[in-house]
Write an enzyme that holds these catalytic residues in place. Sequence first.
Site, PDB file in Angstrom:
ATOM      1  N   LYS A  43       0.870  -1.104   0.010  1.00  0.00           N
ATOM      2  CA  LYS A  43       0.078  -0.152   0.053  1.00  0.00           C
ATOM      3  C   LYS A  43       0.892   1.296   0.037  1.00  0.00           C
ATOM      4  O   LYS A  43       0.738   2.020  -0.891  1.00  0.00           O
ATOM      5  CB  LYS A  43      -0.913  -0.006   1.280  1.00  0.00           C
ATOM      6  CG  LYS A  43      -2.143   0.762   1.301  1.00  0.00           C
ATOM      7  CD  LYS A  43      -2.800   0.798   2.531  1.00  0.00           C
ATOM      8  CE  LYS A  43      -3.947  -0.268   2.260  1.00  0.00           C
ATOM      9  NZ  LYS A  43      -5.120  -0.330   3.408  1.00  0.00           N
ATOM     10  N   LEU A 154     -16.616  10.171   8.911  1.00  0.00           N
ATOM     11  CA  LEU A 154     -17.091  10.489   7.436  1.00  0.00           C
ATOM     12  C   LEU A 154     -17.715   9.064   6.956  1.00  0.00           C
ATOM     13  O   LEU A 154     -17.622   7.965   7.506  1.00  0.00           O
ATOM     14  CB  LEU A 154     -15.491  10.433   6.907  1.00  0.00           C
ATOM     15  CG  LEU A 154     -14.710   9.246   6.889  1.00  0.00           C
ATOM     16  CD1 LEU A 154     -14.925   8.070   6.176  1.00  0.00           C
ATOM     17  CD2 LEU A 154     -13.274   9.759   6.641  1.00  0.00           C
ATOM     18  N   GLU A 156     -18.382   6.475   3.510  1.00  0.00           N
ATOM     19  CA  GLU A 156     -17.634   6.077   2.477  1.00  0.00           C
ATOM     20  C   GLU A 156     -18.613   6.501   1.300  1.00  0.00           C
ATOM     21  O   GLU A 156     -19.760   6.455   1.488  1.00  0.00           O
ATOM     22  CB  GLU A 156     -17.268   4.404   2.472  1.00  0.00           C
ATOM     23  CG  GLU A 156     -16.158   4.009   3.219  1.00  0.00           C
ATOM     24  CD  GLU A 156     -15.891   2.714   3.502  1.00  0.00           C
ATOM     25  OE1 GLU A 156     -16.281   1.950   2.808  1.00  0.00           O
ATOM     26  OE2 GLU A 156     -15.573   2.328   4.505  1.00  0.00           O
ATOM     27  N   LYS A 205     -19.352   8.199  19.196  1.00  0.00           N
ATOM     28  CA  LYS A 205     -19.259   7.602  17.887  1.00  0.00           C
ATOM     29  C   LYS A 205     -20.002   6.150  17.921  1.00  0.00           C
ATOM     30  O   LYS A 205     -20.797   6.067  17.128  1.00  0.00           O
ATOM     31  CB  LYS A 205     -17.694   7.195  17.892  1.00  0.00           C
ATOM     32  CG  LYS A 205     -17.371   6.480  16.852  1.00  0.00           C
ATOM     33  CD  LYS A 205     -17.878   6.934  15.202  1.00  0.00           C
ATOM     34  CE  LYS A 205     -17.797   6.076  14.067  1.00  0.00           C
ATOM     35  NZ  LYS A 205     -18.146   6.483  12.805  1.00  0.00           N
ATOM     36  N   ASN A 209     -23.637   5.473  15.493  1.00  0.00           N
ATOM     37  CA  ASN A 209     -23.657   4.565  14.549  1.00  0.00           C
ATOM     38  C   ASN A 209     -24.725   3.702  14.952  1.00  0.00           C
ATOM     39  O   ASN A 209     -25.501   3.225  14.177  1.00  0.00           O
ATOM     40  CB  ASN A 209     -22.684   3.763  14.331  1.00  0.00           C
ATOM     41  CG  ASN A 209     -21.508   4.454  13.228  1.00  0.00           C
ATOM     42  OD1 ASN A 209     -22.123   5.428  12.799  1.00  0.00           O
ATOM     43  ND2 ASN A 209     -20.568   3.950  13.021  1.00  0.00           N
ATOM     44  N   ALA A 253     -36.127   2.023   3.289  1.00  0.00           N
ATOM     45  CA  ALA A 253     -36.226   0.775   3.420  1.00  0.00           C
ATOM     46  C   ALA A 253     -35.123  -0.105   2.442  1.00  0.00           C
ATOM     47  O   ALA A 253     -35.212   0.338   1.255  1.00  0.00           O
ATOM     48  CB  ALA A 253     -37.462   0.279   3.391  1.00  0.00           C
ATOM     49  N   GLY A 258     -24.870  -2.607   5.653  1.00  0.00           N
ATOM     50  CA  GLY A 258     -23.739  -3.380   5.717  1.00  0.00           C
ATOM     51  C   GLY A 258     -22.437  -2.372   5.920  1.00  0.00           C
ATOM     52  O   GLY A 258     -22.647  -1.468   6.581  1.00  0.00           O
ATOM     53  N   CYS A 261     -18.460  -0.450   9.110  1.00  0.00           N
ATOM     54  CA  CYS A 261     -18.856   0.344  10.754  1.00  0.00           C
ATOM     55  C   CYS A 261     -20.234  -0.200  11.208  1.00  0.00           C
ATOM     56  O   CYS A 261     -20.041  -0.538  12.424  1.00  0.00           O
ATOM     57  CB  CYS A 261     -18.879   1.844  10.209  1.00  0.00           C
ATOM     58  SG  CYS A 261     -17.341   2.408   9.631  1.00  0.00           S
TER      59      CYS A 261
HETATM   60  N1  LIG Z   1     -14.446   3.149   6.959  1.00  0.00           N
HETATM   61  C1  LIG Z   1     -15.188   3.890   7.402  1.00  0.00           C
HETATM   62  O1  LIG Z   1     -16.347   4.502   6.936  1.00  0.00           O
HETATM   63  C2  LIG Z   1     -14.942   4.547   8.871  1.00  0.00           C
HETATM   64  C3  LIG Z   1     -15.580   5.648   9.230  1.00  0.00           C
HETATM   65  C4  LIG Z   1     -15.661   5.999  10.595  1.00  0.00           C
HETATM   66  C5  LIG Z   1     -14.690   5.275  11.498  1.00  0.00           C
HETATM   67  N2  LIG Z   1     -14.106   4.225  10.919  1.00  0.00           N
HETATM   68  C6  LIG Z   1     -13.118   3.568  11.824  1.00  0.00           C
HETATM   69  O2  LIG Z   1     -11.649   3.978  11.433  1.00  0.00           O
HETATM   70  C7  LIG Z   1     -10.986   2.963  11.499  1.00  0.00           C
HETATM   71  C8  LIG Z   1     -10.128   2.395  10.406  1.00  0.00           C
HETATM   72  O3  LIG Z   1     -11.050   1.988   9.302  1.00  0.00           O
HETATM   73  P1  LIG Z   1     -10.631   2.049   7.879  1.00  0.00           P
HETATM   74  O4  LIG Z   1     -12.161   1.622   7.162  1.00  0.00           O
HETATM   75  O5  LIG Z   1      -9.850   3.099   7.265  1.00  0.00           O
HETATM   76  O6  LIG Z   1      -9.823   0.575   7.873  1.00  0.00           O
HETATM   77  P2  LIG Z   1      -9.021   0.238   6.501  1.00  0.00           P
HETATM   78  O7  LIG Z   1      -8.687  -1.469   7.063  1.00  0.00           O
HETATM   79  O8  LIG Z   1      -9.398   0.540   5.595  1.00  0.00           O
HETATM   80  O9  LIG Z   1      -7.455   0.654   7.073  1.00  0.00           O
HETATM   81  C9  LIG Z   1      -6.966   0.427   8.115  1.00  0.00           C
HETATM   82  C10 LIG Z   1      -5.379   0.440   7.961  1.00  0.00           C
HETATM   83  O10 LIG Z   1      -4.388   0.393   8.832  1.00  0.00           O
HETATM   84  C11 LIG Z   1      -3.235  -0.411   8.672  1.00  0.00           C
HETATM   85  N3  LIG Z   1      -2.919  -0.745   9.974  1.00  0.00           N
HETATM   86  C12 LIG Z   1      -2.988  -1.966  10.473  1.00  0.00           C
HETATM   87  N4  LIG Z   1      -1.951  -2.214  11.533  1.00  0.00           N
HETATM   88  C13 LIG Z   1      -1.386  -1.108  11.614  1.00  0.00           C
HETATM   89  C14 LIG Z   1      -0.233  -0.800  12.489  1.00  0.00           C
HETATM   90  N5  LIG Z   1       0.142  -1.318  13.392  1.00  0.00           N
HETATM   91  N6  LIG Z   1       0.552   0.370  11.987  1.00  0.00           N
HETATM   92  C15 LIG Z   1       0.136   1.079  10.831  1.00  0.00           C
HETATM   93  N7  LIG Z   1      -0.813   0.600  10.153  1.00  0.00           N
HETATM   94  C16 LIG Z   1      -1.617  -0.055  10.387  1.00  0.00           C
HETATM   95  C17 LIG Z   1      -3.827  -1.541   7.651  1.00  0.00           C
HETATM   96  O11 LIG Z   1      -2.743  -1.795   6.824  1.00  0.00           O
HETATM   97  C18 LIG Z   1      -4.763  -0.407   6.912  1.00  0.00           C
HETATM   98  O12 LIG Z   1      -4.284   0.181   5.799  1.00  0.00           O
HETATM   99  C19 LIG Z   1     -11.900   1.666  12.120  1.00  0.00           C
HETATM  100  O13 LIG Z   1     -11.665   1.881  13.609  1.00  0.00           O
HETATM  101  C20 LIG Z   1     -13.195   2.158  11.908  1.00  0.00           C
HETATM  102  O14 LIG Z   1     -14.153   1.647  12.584  1.00  0.00           O
HETATM  103  C21 LIG Z   1     -14.332   3.886   9.516  1.00  0.00           C
END
Ligand SMILES: NC(=O)c1ccc[n+]([C@@H]2O[C@H](COP(=O)([O-])OP(=O)(O)OC[C@H]3O[C@@H](n4cnc5c(N)ncnc54)[C@H](O)[C@@H]3O)[C@@H](O)[C@H]2O)c1
Length: 454
Positions: A43, A154, A156, A205, A209, A253, A258, A261
């Site tokens: 990545k 945020l 997606e 948070k 949700n 509806a 899914g 989050c």
């Molecule tokens: N995706 C969403 O819409 C969203 C929205 C709000 C909050 N969140 C929260 O944010 C967090 C991240 O979600 P996401 O969807 O971005 O996850 P994701 O899986 O897309 O990204 C997580 C990243 O962290 C990296 N990673 C894992 N362990 C690591 C480490 N020790 N050091 C450095 N990098 C590391 C992974 O390689 C990956 O690239 C989660 O807790 C999620 O619940 C997500």
Amino acid sequence: MRDGTATREPIGVIGTGYVGLVTAAGFAALGSDVFCVDIDEGKIQGLREGRMPIWEPGLAELVAEHRDRLHFATDLAPALEHARLLFVAVGTPPTYSGDADLSAVHAVVDAMPASDAHALVMKSTVPVGTGESIKRVFAQQSKGFAYVSCPEFLKEGSAVKDFLEPDRVVIGDDGDWAGEAVEALYAPLDAPVVRTDIKSAEMVKLASNAFLATKISFINEIANVCEETGADVVEVARGMGLDDRIGPKFLQAGIGYGGSCFPKDVSALKQLAGNSGYHFQLLNAVIEVNELQKRRVIAKLQKHLGSLVGKEIALLGLAFKPNTDDMREASSLVLSARLQAAGAHVRAYDPVAEDEARKLIRGVDLASTAGEAIAGADAVVLVTEWPEFKTLDLAAVAEAMRGTLVVDGRNFLDPAAARAAGLTYEAVGRPAVNAARRSPWASAGATGPTAGSR
Ligand SMILES: NC(=O)c1ccc[n+]([C@@H]2O[C@H](COP(=O)([O-])OP(=O)(O)OC[C@H]3O[C@@H](n4cnc5c(N)ncnc54)[C@H](O)[C@@H]3O)[C@@H](O)[C@H]2O)c1
């Protein structure tokens, strides 16, 4: 948003997934140098070479525009050297028990050196109490780090816009320099700021949700009662949503929520409550309704097609919602598995999630156009409301199919147009339209077991 070109405090972002990369690009746009860290070498290499790991509208452009302020590494050293605020955006997926898996968060905490000059800013969604326990670990290890909870809201599909125009910024802290510094970083966005304690920020948070998921399961249950009584849930939601105590959002509806989050955060809150000695009854129902909602599609197909053995079923859309390639906990995963278990052959099309689908689903033929998926199908199921499906030529769909049945899992297509095209149209919580609609009081036009197949 005020001018973001002035030089501002540099930051580190640990984890460059959906949240981390959007946060990094967003703060770079506001003028910060951002030192991104991820353990995924592929990545990081891709990002250095300008390849995006995810599909998110506007993100590639934002990253490219501010590339000079974005620095990518697999080790923490540059972030620690240049930034005092280290935003954590690593994944917190569910464990088998439904609790949040905090192993990635703990790995980050353990990797921190002793420092009085740094703060961890938690963007990952974590159970209430996580901040307290991380602070305890820092204290035990005499690391001296400050800690701020700054949950991310945020969505997606509109993540860049959501970062730049947030409804609110929530900052939970101990009233030290770190909370002030985080608030200053967000100041150019002119968003309402909720400064609070760490536990309350963590709960904002999870509760947000869980509330949104509850609203979805609620309208899905109303839809199911509409199907029994002949009411139209779209009309019902319109009438409800105009009440400003209720509002129109999250009253669509469909075949269930899914994504990465809602399912995990609802389950994490339920477990958190249970672990704290409280039985959160409402969330049990929210989760169960959502699971059953995905499966109701199978019953609708069987109502029209009888046995699904040997039937060709086309799925339109695989991502958990439009404008993302994310398929985590997508309804399509349950549906494709259930359909195959029932003996059907599944062909599917998604405008952007094909690569994800190859990783996550087995035994499904992936088509490269909607037309390819539909050709020869006994039934078409609309799973994700991608805009391009709105403009499907339904007469051409009817012509290309072997059968006539369309199950619209998102109430996205025009029922009258479907009927005019000669399709048997089943939606969610709306009267079926293979028979002419008589009056709002007439029962849904149910059809015999073989209707819908030519
Ligand atoms: N995706 C969403 O819409 C969203 C929205 C709000 C909050 N969140 C929260 O944010 C967090 C991240 O979600 P996401 O969807 O971005 O996850 P994701 O899986 O897309 O990204 C997580 C990243 O962290 C990296 N990673 C894992 N362990 C690591 C480490 N020790 N050091 C450095 N990098 C590391 C992974 O390689 C990956 O690239 C989660 O807790 C999620 O619940 C997500």
